[in-house]
Write a protein that holds these residues in place. Structure first.
Motif, mmCIF file in Angstrom:
data_model
loop_
_atom_site.group_PDB
_atom_site.id
_atom_site.type_symbol
_atom_site.label_atom_id
_atom_site.label_comp_id
_atom_site.label_asym_id
_atom_site.label_seq_id
_atom_site.Cartn_x
_atom_site.Cartn_y
_atom_site.Cartn_z
ATOM 1 N N TRP A 139 0.841 -1.193 0.000
ATOM 2 C CA TRP A 139 0.000 0.000 0.000
ATOM 3 C C TRP A 139 0.878 1.247 0.000
ATOM 4 C CZ3 TRP A 139 -1.004 -3.673 4.023
ATOM 5 C CH2 TRP A 139 -2.068 -4.534 3.742
ATOM 6 N N HIS A 140 0.721 2.069 -0.978
ATOM 7 C CA HIS A 140 1.402 3.352 -1.024
ATOM 8 C C HIS A 140 0.707 4.239 -2.047
ATOM 9 C CE1 HIS A 140 3.291 1.049 -4.319
ATOM 10 N NE2 HIS A 140 3.442 2.241 -4.918
ATOM 11 N N THR A 141 0.971 5.508 -1.958
ATOM 12 C CA THR A 141 0.391 6.467 -2.908
ATOM 13 C C THR A 141 1.472 6.901 -3.879
ATOM 14 O OG1 THR A 141 0.903 8.297 -1.426
ATOM 15 C CG2 THR A 141 -1.264 7.302 -1.215
ATOM 16 N N PRO A 142 1.123 7.213 -5.086
ATOM 17 C CA PRO A 142 2.138 7.641 -6.056
ATOM 18 C C PRO A 142 2.717 8.994 -5.670
ATOM 19 C CG PRO A 142 -0.070 7.916 -6.961
ATOM 20 C CD PRO A 142 -0.241 7.171 -5.670
ATOM 21 N N LEU A 143 3.943 9.203 -6.085
ATOM 22 C CA LEU A 143 4.620 10.470 -5.773
ATOM 23 C C LEU A 143 3.986 11.639 -6.515
ATOM 24 C CD1 LEU A 143 7.019 11.744 -4.262
ATOM 25 C CD2 LEU A 143 8.391 11.357 -6.314
ATOM 26 N N THR A 144 3.498 11.419 -7.735
ATOM 27 C CA THR A 144 2.891 12.474 -8.543
ATOM 28 C C THR A 144 1.740 11.888 -9.351
ATOM 29 O OG1 THR A 144 3.284 14.089 -10.293
ATOM 30 C CG2 THR A 144 4.587 12.062 -10.372
ATOM 31 N N HIS A 145 0.757 12.720 -9.653
ATOM 32 C CA HIS A 145 -0.375 12.271 -10.446
ATOM 33 C C HIS A 145 -0.048 12.239 -11.925
ATOM 34 C CE1 HIS A 145 -2.936 12.105 -7.017
ATOM 35 N NE2 HIS A 145 -2.856 13.432 -6.773
ATOM 36 N N GLU A 146 0.992 12.915 -12.328
ATOM 37 C CA GLU A 146 1.343 12.975 -13.735
ATOM 38 C C GLU A 146 2.539 12.056 -14.006
ATOM 39 O OE1 GLU A 146 2.004 16.986 -14.826
ATOM 40 O OE2 GLU A 146 0.066 17.707 -14.064
ATOM 41 N N HIS A 147 2.762 11.804 -15.255
ATOM 42 C CA HIS A 147 3.853 10.905 -15.646
ATOM 43 C C HIS A 147 5.074 11.729 -16.057
ATOM 44 C CE1 HIS A 147 5.792 7.275 -17.040
ATOM 45 N NE2 HIS A 147 6.071 7.878 -18.199
ATOM 46 N N HIS A 148 6.130 11.588 -15.291
ATOM 47 C CA HIS A 148 7.390 12.265 -15.586
ATOM 48 C C HIS A 148 8.498 11.222 -15.435
ATOM 49 C CE1 HIS A 148 5.542 16.308 -15.504
ATOM 50 N NE2 HIS A 148 4.806 15.821 -14.509
ATOM 51 N N GLY A 149 8.561 10.294 -16.339
ATOM 52 C CA GLY A 149 9.461 9.154 -16.212
ATOM 53 C C GLY A 149 10.908 9.536 -16.091
ATOM 54 N N ALA A 150 11.385 10.428 -16.962
ATOM 55 C CA ALA A 150 12.806 10.803 -16.926
ATOM 56 C C ALA A 150 13.156 11.535 -15.650
ATOM 57 C CB ALA A 150 13.135 11.660 -18.153
ATOM 58 N N ASN A 151 12.292 12.467 -15.278
ATOM 59 C CA ASN A 151 12.570 13.231 -14.059
ATOM 60 C C ASN A 151 12.512 12.337 -12.813
ATOM 61 O OD1 ASN A 151 12.900 15.559 -15.521
ATOM 62 N ND2 ASN A 151 10.771 16.234 -15.268
ATOM 63 N N LEU A 152 11.521 11.434 -12.803
ATOM 64 C CA LEU A 152 11.422 10.527 -11.647
ATOM 65 C C LEU A 152 12.638 9.613 -11.544
ATOM 66 C CD1 LEU A 152 7.644 9.506 -11.648
ATOM 67 C CD2 LEU A 152 8.852 10.930 -9.988
ATOM 68 N N ALA A 153 13.123 9.121 -12.650
ATOM 69 C CA ALA A 153 14.300 8.261 -12.624
ATOM 70 C C ALA A 153 15.529 9.023 -12.134
ATOM 71 C CB ALA A 153 14.545 7.681 -14.020
ATOM 72 N N GLN A 154 15.698 10.232 -12.637
ATOM 73 C CA GLN A 154 16.824 11.032 -12.184
ATOM 74 C C GLN A 154 16.695 11.381 -10.709
ATOM 75 O OE1 GLN A 154 19.462 11.634 -13.932
ATOM 76 N NE2 GLN A 154 20.506 12.941 -12.436
ATOM 77 N N LEU A 155 15.469 11.717 -10.280
ATOM 78 C CA LEU A 155 15.242 12.036 -8.867
ATOM 79 C C LEU A 155 15.514 10.830 -7.980
ATOM 80 C CD1 LEU A 155 14.211 14.168 -6.849
ATOM 81 C CD2 LEU A 155 11.904 13.279 -7.239
ATOM 82 N N HIS A 156 15.133 9.655 -8.449
ATOM 83 C CA HIS A 156 15.360 8.448 -7.660
ATOM 84 C C HIS A 156 16.854 8.158 -7.496
ATOM 85 C CE1 HIS A 156 14.176 4.584 -5.942
ATOM 86 N NE2 HIS A 156 15.181 4.047 -6.636
ATOM 87 N N LEU A 157 17.626 8.308 -8.546
ATOM 88 C CA LEU A 157 19.058 8.052 -8.458
ATOM 89 C C LEU A 157 19.756 9.036 -7.524
ATOM 90 C CD1 LEU A 157 19.830 7.276 -12.212
ATOM 91 C CD2 LEU A 157 19.632 5.652 -10.312
#
Length: 421
Positions: A139-157
């Motif tokens: 159970w968890h909620t998404p970080l953002t309602h929109e899709h920002h794949g590149a930014n999310l990947a960079q933010l995760h790293l």
């Protein structure tokens, strides 16, 4: 809090370590939200900010509570660490769950629990942390309602690197400090345990000495009466007169030693100390040594200072025991000198030309009873214990020229011209 520290101040320092860890987690959470907001729009911006602020307020209240009323049980500490896991887990739930790179923050309360609480409770905290992590996977909620794949990947790293560096630093500062403090306390406990065992040996020796002294009183009185009767039956200038006079003198010396033992026991019981100048104390030691070893060659050097020192009869006997070893090892020359040491200390130095302590292990001088060919082997042991009881230390230096015994004592705080308690 006896399971962790032995003083209120010690636990307050530990509580400050925990407060520092929690505030560091809060700061990292807020900074990560600010950085993430510049790259992606967060789904739960307000909740993700309010929860760390509430966590920081709870951490401050817990610090105030623990410092004013330290918990008596480790169960309270374990419960508080589980609350830390819940607060961190709730924030992670709002910021992506197990996909949040800061999920490793759950390891910090577990690491603290492993150091502070017993094994069973630390296992419970660990299980709670694993359960919270598993719940975040389900159970968890998404970080953002929109899709920002590149930014999310960079933010995760970037977040993974920041999490690793921050977690390592917090573990070093908090868990490392707690571990060092516990090791220091274990060393202090070991020292206290050794001191207690030594004191038990001293008490046993004291009881034995008291029993022997009590038993020797009657034989000495009987021998004194016999010597007086024998002196009355022999001519005053006869060949046995000198021998009987010497016997009478030696019996009187033995009786004096027993009386001195009784006075020393009374003085030690009432904890009476007298403050003398170093010249007065050395003069008293010289008089006692002259009576004990009238034929010994002892060089008494005048003290270079005249500072006060707190002494009693037991300390005199400790010095005389050391002096007796020196006279036995080097009958031709023994020197006694007093000098000012460092940091308000006084050093009484006994030098001789003897062979030293080849059979004594390094660093164990006076720490235990040793075998002796010329005595019972307890003189140096009792002397060391007496000197330590009065705040001093006993050190030895052995060279090709002989042995140097150094008695390091504290200088008395109040200077007096005579005796004082």
């Amino acid at each position: 809090m006896e399971w962790l520290t032995h003083s209120q101040t010690g636990f307050q320092q530990t509580a400050r370590y925990l407060l520092g860890m929690r505030l560091a987690i809060v700061a990292l959470q807020l900074i990560s939200i600010a950085v993430a907001e510049t790259m992606v729009p967060l789904a739960h911006r307000a909740e993700a900010v309010i929860l760390p602020l509430a966590y920081g307020a709870m951490a401050t209240l817990a610090w105030l509570w623990f410092t004013r009323r330290p918990p008596r049980s480790t169960q309270v500490v374990s419960l508080v660490l589980m609350i830390d896991l819940l607060m961190i887990g709730a924030w992670l739930y709002l910021t992506g769950g197990y996909t949040n790179p800061l999920v490793s923050l759950l390891l910090l309360p577990i690491a603290v629990a492993i150091v502070l609480v017993p094994l069973g409770q630390s296992i419970a905290v660990t299980v709670a942390g694993v359960a919270i992590y598993t719940s975040l996977v389900i159970w968890h909620t998404p970080l953002t309602h929109e899709h920002h794949g590149a930014n999310l990947a960079q933010l995760h790293l970037v977040g993974m690197w920041v999490t690793f560096a921050t977690t390592a630093a917090i573990l070093l500062m908090v868990v490392g400090a707690l571990a060092r403090r516990l090791r220091q306390q274990q060393a202090q406990l070991a020292q206290i345990r050794e001191t207690r065992l030594r004191d038990e040996q001293i008490i046993a020796l004291g009881l034995s000495a008291a029993a022997v002294a009590h038993r020797l009183g009657t034989p000495l009185n009987t021998l004194t009466l016999l010597v007086e009767e024998m002196k009355s039956t022999v001519p005053e200038r006869g060949p046995l007169s000198d021998d009987l006079s010497l016997m009478e003198q030696q019996l009187g010396l033995c009786s004096g030693h027993l009386q001195q033992l009784s006075r020393a026991a009374t003085q030690a019981k009432t904890a009476q100390l007298e403050t003398l100048t170093i010249r007065q104390w050395v003069t008293r030691l010289r008089e006692s040594a002259t009576l004990l070893w009238p034929g010994a060659t002892i060089e008494w050097r005048q003290p270079l200072t005249d500072c006060p020192v707190a002494v009693d009869a037991t300390l005199d006997q400790a010095v005389l025991n050391i002096l007796a070893n020196a006279v036995t090892a080097s009958p031709s020359w023994v020197a006694v000198a007093a000098r000012a040491g460092t940091d308000g200390r006084l050093e009484l130095v006994v030098e001789d030309h003897g062979d030293g302590f080849e059979s004594t292990p390094e660093g164990s001088l006076g720490d235990q009873v040793v075998n002796s060919e010329n005595g019972l082997g307890v003189g140096l042991f009792l002397s060391n214990a007496t000197i330590q009881r009065l705040g001093g230390t006993l050190k030895a230096r052995v060279s090709s020229e002989g042995t140097t015994m150094i008695i390091d004592l504290p200088i008395a705080a109040n200077r007096t011209n005579g005796r004082g308690e």
